[in-house]
Design a protein around this motif. Structure first.
Motif, PDB file in Angstrom:
ATOM      1  N   SER A 106       0.674  -1.182   0.040  1.00 51.30           N
ATOM      2  CA  SER A 106       0.075   0.088  -0.104  1.00 51.30           C
ATOM      3  C   SER A 106       0.741   1.163   0.029  1.00 51.30           C
ATOM      4  O   SER A 106       1.671   1.111   0.735  1.00 51.30           O
ATOM      5  N   VAL A 107       0.411   2.076  -0.733  1.00 52.31           N
ATOM      6  CA  VAL A 107       1.167   3.590  -0.762  1.00 52.31           C
ATOM      7  C   VAL A 107       0.315   4.419   0.067  1.00 52.31           C
ATOM      8  O   VAL A 107      -1.007   4.849  -0.003  1.00 52.31           O
ATOM      9  N   GLY A 108       0.887   4.994   1.216  1.00 49.03           N
ATOM     10  CA  GLY A 108      -0.146   5.543   2.094  1.00 49.03           C
ATOM     11  C   GLY A 108       0.297   7.205   1.918  1.00 49.03           C
ATOM     12  O   GLY A 108       1.201   7.709   1.401  1.00 49.03           O
ATOM     13  N   TYR A 109      -0.770   7.885   1.900  1.00 50.35           N
ATOM     14  CA  TYR A 109      -1.006   9.467   1.731  1.00 50.35           C
ATOM     15  C   TYR A 109      -1.309   9.984   3.096  1.00 50.35           C
ATOM     16  O   TYR A 109      -2.165   9.614   4.114  1.00 50.35           O
ATOM     17  N   LEU A 110      -0.789  11.309   3.456  1.00 53.81           N
ATOM     18  CA  LEU A 110      -1.256  12.209   4.341  1.00 53.81           C
ATOM     19  C   LEU A 110      -1.972  13.433   3.517  1.00 53.81           C
ATOM     20  O   LEU A 110      -1.732  13.826   2.496  1.00 53.81           O
ATOM     21  N   ALA A 111      -3.330  13.211   4.279  1.00 47.52           N
ATOM     22  CA  ALA A 111      -4.457  14.322   3.342  1.00 47.52           C
ATOM     23  C   ALA A 111      -5.093  15.275   4.524  1.00 47.52           C
ATOM     24  O   ALA A 111      -5.018  14.772   5.607  1.00 47.52           O
ATOM     25  N   LEU A 112      -5.376  16.530   4.214  1.00 40.07           N
ATOM     26  CA  LEU A 112      -5.692  17.409   4.997  1.00 40.07           C
ATOM     27  C   LEU A 112      -6.944  18.111   4.497  1.00 40.07           C
ATOM     28  O   LEU A 112      -7.051  18.282   3.184  1.00 40.07           O
ATOM     29  N   THR A 113      -7.937  18.245   5.433  1.00 41.80           N
ATOM     30  CA  THR A 113      -9.074  18.945   4.930  1.00 41.80           C
ATOM     31  C   THR A 113      -9.991  19.694   6.034  1.00 41.80           C
ATOM     32  O   THR A 113      -9.326  19.681   7.178  1.00 41.80           O
ATOM     33  N   ARG A 114     -10.639  20.762   5.613  1.00 41.87           N
ATOM     34  CA  ARG A 114     -11.434  21.575   6.293  1.00 41.87           C
ATOM     35  C   ARG A 114     -12.505  20.969   6.959  1.00 41.87           C
ATOM     36  O   ARG A 114     -13.352  21.463   7.851  1.00 41.87           O
ATOM     37  N   VAL A 115     -13.081  20.103   6.190  1.00 40.05           N
ATOM     38  CA  VAL A 115     -14.513  19.571   6.462  1.00 40.05           C
ATOM     39  C   VAL A 115     -14.232  18.280   7.361  1.00 40.05           C
ATOM     40  O   VAL A 115     -13.695  17.224   7.288  1.00 40.05           O
ATOM     41  N   ALA A 116     -15.261  18.496   8.458  1.00 38.61           N
ATOM     42  CA  ALA A 116     -15.262  17.532   9.464  1.00 38.61           C
ATOM     43  C   ALA A 116     -16.603  16.882   9.856  1.00 38.61           C
ATOM     44  O   ALA A 116     -16.792  16.346  10.804  1.00 38.61           O
ATOM     45  N   ALA A 117     -17.439  17.235   8.882  1.00 37.05           N
ATOM     46  CA  ALA A 117     -18.756  16.742   8.965  1.00 37.05           C
ATOM     47  C   ALA A 117     -18.836  15.433   8.544  1.00 37.05           C
ATOM     48  O   ALA A 117     -18.099  14.789   7.749  1.00 37.05           O
ATOM     49  N   ASP A 118     -19.709  14.361   9.051  1.00 32.45           N
ATOM     50  CA  ASP A 118     -19.753  13.133   8.517  1.00 32.45           C
ATOM     51  C   ASP A 118     -20.455  12.947   7.102  1.00 32.45           C
ATOM     52  O   ASP A 118     -21.284  13.627   6.696  1.00 32.45           O
ATOM     53  N   GLY A 119     -19.794  12.040   6.409  1.00 34.42           N
ATOM     54  CA  GLY A 119     -20.069  11.930   4.863  1.00 34.42           C
ATOM     55  C   GLY A 119     -21.042  10.771   4.959  1.00 34.42           C
ATOM     56  O   GLY A 119     -22.146  10.753   5.589  1.00 34.42           O
ATOM     57  N   ALA A 120     -20.472   9.752   4.150  1.00 35.57           N
ATOM     58  CA  ALA A 120     -21.344   8.437   3.899  1.00 35.57           C
ATOM     59  C   ALA A 120     -21.446   7.621   5.360  1.00 35.57           C
ATOM     60  O   ALA A 120     -20.693   7.948   5.997  1.00 35.57           O
ATOM     61  N   ALA A 121     -22.292   6.907   5.341  1.00 37.76           N
ATOM     62  CA  ALA A 121     -22.606   6.009   6.459  1.00 37.76           C
ATOM     63  C   ALA A 121     -21.154   5.210   6.756  1.00 37.76           C
ATOM     64  O   ALA A 121     -20.841   4.851   8.115  1.00 37.76           O
TER      65      ALA A 121
END
Length: 333
Positions: A106-121
């Motif tokens: 597996s190739v691991g990635y670090l990702a950042l986002t401003r969105v903290a609301a739940d998405g899909a179930a």
């Protein structure tokens, strides 16, 4: 031209390329990681996992596009900042029992986002400190370090190369007067795993040292994640803590307008340490990282606080425009 032997190579020699996303945001002064719930391996309960899936070269022009697509499909979260972390390919990291299939690298990635609301179930946000409870020093040195971790590591050190093992423990956890290095998230988790304190050690069938706690006590050393995903998360958090100091990545999880206290609390949430308020403000304002918006907010109550925004021109002005962590630290200000 492939030979007949190449065409009939056994399945155990096959390698599948996977993608793993360590997606971090900060909300309510807590670093949050995006997780999905997956069924465990045979005879193992379901556990939280980082969003992951196979790289599909027919559909994904690049690895990063594949990562963004699978995270959106699994959680409905759109990623902002993304960088490659590391390639995880140790034997046994993904397939837990012999004969279950091909090796998954597996190739691991670090990702950042401003969105903290739940998405899909299938996607939800969890506190990073649920998985690494010893990493949050904002109120005080976590009591579990001296009450639970040190005695176990002392016993573990006696079972092998005493000096080398104990030196490693001191460097990782700041024992015997050594400095706590907030960036050593991965090194501390790997030590916890090797000493038999992590739930994953027993689950993965590793040999447990005599000093290892009972299964019910291992849960006190942070929640387990599926496969080696807690190791990937530790890698991501260590990278993020280090990167705060030389790249303005903290603004990837900030709102467009913020107060200096908002910025300080976000840096503290990620780094796990409390900072000196006046030193931090002086450093941020004199470094050219932020600029005034001319607006104020009273969302925190009390006197309205001045709002700032990230000053993007700093990226062209300095080679390493990060948020340096002031040496002087204090309790909550």
């Amino acid at each position: 031209m492939p030979t007949r032997r190449d065409q009939t190579a056994p399945a155990e020699n096959t390698v599948i390329i996977g993608l793993n996303a360590c997606v971090i945001t900060v909300t309510a002064e807590t670093p949050q990681v995006l997780v999905v719930r997956r069924d465990g391996a045979a005879k193992a309960p379901a556990t939280d996992a980082l969003p992951f899936g196979p790289f599909e070269p027919v559909h994904h022009r690049t690895l990063e596009i594949g990562l963004r697509n699978l995270v959106q499909a699994q959680t409905r979260v759109l990623l902002g900042y993304v960088e490659q972390l590391y390639t995880f390919g140790d034997r046994g990291r993904h397939v837990l029992e012999p004969g279950e299939g091909p090796r998954v690298v597996s190739v691991g990635y670090l990702a950042l986002t401003r969105v903290a609301a739940d998405g899909a179930a299938s996607g939800r946000w969890r506190s990073v400190y649920d998985f690494f409870p010893w990493e949050d020093w904002r109120l005080a040195r976590p009591a579990m370090i001296d009450a639970m971790i040190r005695p176990r590591l002392e016993a573990w050190a006696q079972g092998g190369d005493n000096d080398a093992r104990w030196d490693r423990a001191c460097l990782c956890f700041g024992f015997d007067g050594l400095h706590w290095d907030e960036e050593k998230v991965l090194e501390r988790y790997e030590l916890i795993y090797e000493a038999g304190l992590a739930l994953e050690t027993r689950r993965d069938g590793r040999a447990l040292p005599p000093s290892a706690p009972a299964a019910q006590d291992q849960a006190r050393f942070g929640e387990a994640m599926q496969f080696d995903h807690r190791r990937i998360l530790a890698t991501g958090m260590g990278r993020l803590r280090a990167k705060l100091k030389y790249r303005p990545v903290v603004f990837e999880v900030m709102d467009a307008a913020f107060t200096l206290l908002d910025l300080q609390r976000t840096v503290e949430a990620i780094s796990g340490i409390r900072l000196h308020k006046q030193n931090f403000r002086r450093l941020v304002e004199t470094s050219g990282l932020v600029e005034r918006t001319g607006k104020r907010t009273d969302k925190a109550g009390g006197r309205p606080a001045e709002q700032f925004r990230f000053r993007r021109e700093v990226l062209r002005e300095r080679p390493a425009p990060g948020v340096k962590v002031p040496l002087q630290r204090s309790g909550r200000n």
